[in-house]
Design an enzyme around this catalytic site. Structure first.
Site, PDB file in Angstrom:
ATOM      1  N   ASP A 192      38.020  -0.290 -29.818  1.00 14.93           N
ATOM      2  CA  ASP A 192      37.906   0.967 -29.083  1.00 14.93           C
ATOM      3  C   ASP A 192      38.450   0.717 -27.669  1.00 14.93           C
ATOM      4  OD1 ASP A 192      37.418   3.556 -28.324  1.00 14.93           O
ATOM      5  OD2 ASP A 192      35.402   3.639 -29.155  1.00 14.93           O
TER       6      ASP A 192
HETATM    7  C1  BGC Z   1      36.427   6.736 -27.994  1.00 12.89           C
HETATM    8  C2  BGC Z   1      37.215   6.741 -29.274  1.00 12.89           C
HETATM    9  C3  BGC Z   1      38.615   7.230 -29.034  1.00 12.89           C
HETATM   10  C4  BGC Z   1      39.255   6.379 -27.962  1.00 12.89           C
HETATM   11  C5  BGC Z   1      40.678   6.776 -27.653  1.00 12.89           C
HETATM   12  C6  BGC Z   1      37.178   6.072 -26.850  1.00 12.89           C
HETATM   13  O1  BGC Z   1      36.538   6.300 -25.637  1.00 12.89           O
HETATM   14  O2  BGC Z   1      35.196   6.076 -28.215  1.00 12.89           O
HETATM   15  O3  BGC Z   1      36.569   7.546 -30.222  1.00 12.89           O
HETATM   16  O4  BGC Z   1      39.359   7.202 -30.222  1.00 12.89           O
HETATM   17  O5  BGC Z   1      38.498   6.500 -26.774  1.00 12.89           O
HETATM   18  O6  BGC Z   1      40.758   7.966 -26.990  1.00 12.89           O
END
Ligand code: BGC
Length: 716
Positions: free
Chosen positions: A279
């Site tokens: 993530d």
């Molecule tokens: C979130 C994810 C997301 C990623 C990219 C993160 O803060 O937890 O769900 O896909 O950002 O935007």
């Protein structure tokens, strides 16, 4: 020509051969570059361009900040994506294309209801269609890869991200996970209207203590396997191309640094062949978790745990080369990560089709058929929780007040993860009601809670009161300590109830909210979620009977915040009658699986096709469904199962089948569910899958309280 070129450039060669051929040509720096995902903003554009030119970038996330879902995000123009892609393809030694990822969570330009609402449809075919439309629109905008579906089981709706998942039930979430993966990837993700899917957030992220996003979770191994892993397992079996490692700590190990979760379970036990992306900066956050001393240590831990691509923090890019030289990471593990990323690029056809046609979007985005689907889905996802004979409204001429803080709202209808939907294209409920019922005189009032609202309500024959949450009150890092409506709304509902007129409470929300008595005793209560671009029209269709409210709750609605975590499939306990509260019933306010339509159904005559089956055998359980009302309508027949005696404590019942059944008034049909090892087994001690002999009870009915039951035996 092609035959003379390198094997990896030859699309007639199998992917595995192309990957091996390319891998042997790559330097360590080029390999590490493939594992580096970047985001591009004006301030870093020059530097990133140079890094791409050196082969130091494998992927671009189309986002401009770490809170992509909670802040406004500029869409990257196709020309801009193509420009940087051209550098990767034409100016690097090996010409490996970038893979562009973006959060396409519940639609692209056509925004569908939030995923929790999609789950409420109990309808895989429509979920698949919604994700297929999202894929088509996103692909036309240069997106190759979506960071969805979100498969986090959630039992605590204080957690803001409950909005993004499919609810509390592992079986429902698993079936919808498969539908979402098929919707995104199709049979061949290389088709120009498909994208690669990403199952996230692996794993147990929805069990955050206190419902606070990013917080620690403690989950036993059996609950992990039986509940939280189930939808990921289904997504892997359906061929999901990527998995995202979560931010949080699970049982004392951050998910992004856990060899046990990423390698032992995901890659070995579940047999996942795709790649794991971290993530956003969750590799660097291993330092915050205090399991890594610094960013270099974090890179080592994450790679060796099984992370294949580092989302944006740059730890891999900065440190893997040095770690490799010092022998602190395994060269074979590095190659494995690169193989997985390259495999996805070949499977997506990026070597053959690296660029996007800038004209493609205009042909598909917000196309009339996409809007029609979104409208249909908004109605099918809406859950009618109360109806004292008022709905559906007739279209006769009269005065209808459409009031409440969300009656004139556009943005809140779209929901929390909306990067590409257009607010101005989204109708308000006031506008939609006026359009669907042109004979009526619509009385509306300004948004603020005001006397004006009550005056309009007092003048009307019927009141539609739109309350609920803004899009910013749920989603990532937007948790609440109390499951209540925002300030003033309970009082407003009470004031409208005090007028003693027929009134409908329409709730727009990304989570269950505890409602006061006035709302529960309204003439009708419709839970419409954040219903998307065409949500207002879908709600109006339901209110006036052009569509039936099709939704059933994909999670339990509690009576108070103090009841959470609460879920229907809790385990059997030693003193169930005494496991209670002094101040309130321990039962839910509205049950999992419940919701009303515009007609009534009965379930009768349950039959099991065999009294006894072998542990690897199958049987059919069926029941007669009858439409006992005066209108045609649809119900969601649900099948629940209990293993009556097992070696570990098992849930009191679990959903193991569902089917939408449409019947004319007076019509009956037999609905049947197949039960076999997949439905009857569970992960027991030491993570072993087993179907245990003994009796099972099965129920078929309209919600999780179904009491039409039968029994059968699994023989020794
Ligand atoms: C979130 C994810 C997301 C990623 C990219 C993160 O803060 O937890 O769900 O896909 O950002 O935007």
């Amino acid at each position: 020509m092609i035959e003379d070129g390198p094997v990896y450039r030859n699309p007639t060669q199998p992917v595995a051969r192309r990957v091996e051929d390319l891998l042997t040509r790559m330097t360590p720096a080029e390999k590490i570059g493939q594992l580096n995902q970047v985001f591009v903003v004006p301030e870093n554009r020059e530097q990133i361009t140079e890094l791409i030119r050196q082969g130091g970038v494998g992927s671009r996330i189309i986002a401009t900040s770490h809170l992509a879902g909670s802040t406004e995000q500029q869409a990257a123009e196709v020309e801009d994506l193509n420009d940087l892609q051209r550098i990767a393809v034409e100016e690097t030694r090996l010409g490996i294309p970038l893979i562009h990822g973006r959060d396409i969570i519940h639609g692209h330009r056509t925004v569908f209801p939030i995923p929790l609402a999609l789950a409420a449809m109990f309808d895989e075919a429509l979920v698949e269609e919604a994700f297929a439309v999202a894929a088509r629109e996103a692909a036309s905008a240069g997106v190759h890869w979506s960071f969805a579906p979100m498969l986090d089981i959630a039992r605590d709706p204080r957690w803001g991200r409950v909005v993004e998942g499919f609810g509390e039930d592992p079986y429902l979430a698993s079936r919808l996970a498969i539908a979402a993966v098929h919707g995104f990837q199709g049979d061949d993700p290389a088709a120009p209207d498909r994208v690669l899917a990403c199952a996230k957030h692996y794993v147990g992220y929805g069990a955050a203590e206190g419902g606070r996003d990013y917080n620690t979770a403690e989950i036993s191994d059996t609950t992990l396997r039986n509940v939280y892993l189930a939808p990921f397992r289904a997504a892997v079996d359906a061929g999901v191309g990527s998995v995202m490692s979560a931010f949080h700590d699970l049982n004392g190990e951050p998910a992004t640094g856990s060899f046990y979760l990423l390698t032992e379970i995901l890659k070995h036990e579940l047999g996942f062949q795709g790649f794991v992306v971290s993530d956003w900066a969750s590799v660097a956050e291993l330092v915050n978790h205090r399991v890594a001393a610094d960013r270099c240590d974090a890179a080592r831990i994450a790679l060796m745990a099984g992370v294949d691509m580092d989302m944006v923090c740059g730890c891999f890019q900065e440190h893997l080369a040095g770690l490799l030289e010092r022998g602190a990471i395994d060269a074979a593990r590095l190659d494995d990560a690169v193989r997985r990323v390259l495999g996805a690029k070949f499977r997506l056809g990026l070597f053959e089709r690296p660029y996007t046609d800038p004209q493609a979007g205009a042909r598909v985005r917000f196309a009339p058929e996409h809007r029609a689907l979104a409208r249909r889905i908004a109605a099918r996802a809406a859950v009618l929780l109360e109806n004292r004979g008022l709905l559906p409204l007739t279209k006769e001429a009269r005065r209808i007040a459409v009031i409440g803080p969300l009656a004139q709202e556009r943005r809140a209808l779209l929901g929390s993860w909306v990067l590409d939907g257009i607010i101005a294209e989204t109708q308000t409920l006031v506008e939609a009601v006026a359009e669907v019922c042109p004979q009526a005189e619509i009385l509306s009032a300004s948004r603020a809670l005001s006397d004006e609202m009550l005056m309009r309500a007092a003048e009307a024959d019927v009141v539609i009161l739109a309350v609920g949450e803004s899009d910013a009150r749920n989603g990532e890092y937007n948790n609440v300590a109390e499951l209540r409506l925002p300030a003033g709304q309970d009082e407003l509902i009470e004031a409208v109830a005090g007028l003693e007129k027929p009134f409908i409470v329409v709730v727009l929300s990304g989570r269950p909210v505890v409602l006061n008595r006035a709302a529960r005793q309204a003439s009708a209560l419709l839970w419409a979620w954040h219903p998307g671009s065409m949500g207002a029209a879908g709600i109006a269709d339901v209110l006036f009977g052009d569509a039936e409210p099709g939704g059933r709750l994909p999670l339990t609605f509690p009576r108070s915040t103090g009841h959470v975590p609460i879920h229907y499939n809790h385990r059997s306990t030693g003193r169930p009658a005494m496991s209670r509260y002094h101040d309130m019933p321990a039962t839910p306010l509205y049950r999992f699986g419940s919701g009303l339509g515009y007609t009534t159904f009965t379930f009768s005559d349950i039959v099991v096709s065999a009294a006894t089956i072998a542990a690897d055998g199958h049987l059919t359980v069926s029941a007669l469904v009858t439409n006992t009302g005066l209108r045609a309508g649809e119900t969601v027949a649900q099948c629940y199962v209990r293993d009556d005696v097992a070696s570990i404590t098992r849930p009191v019942r679990e959903l193991k089948g569902f089917a939408r059944v449409a019947l004319a008034p007076g019509e009956s049909r037999r609905v049947a569910f197949d039960l076999g090892p997949a439905e009857l087994g569970f992960y027991g001690r030491h993570g072993r899958w087993r179907v245990e002999p003994g009796t099972f009870t099965v129920w078929v009915g309209a919600d999780s309280s179904a009491n039409l039951e039968a029994r059968f035996t699994v023989a020794l």
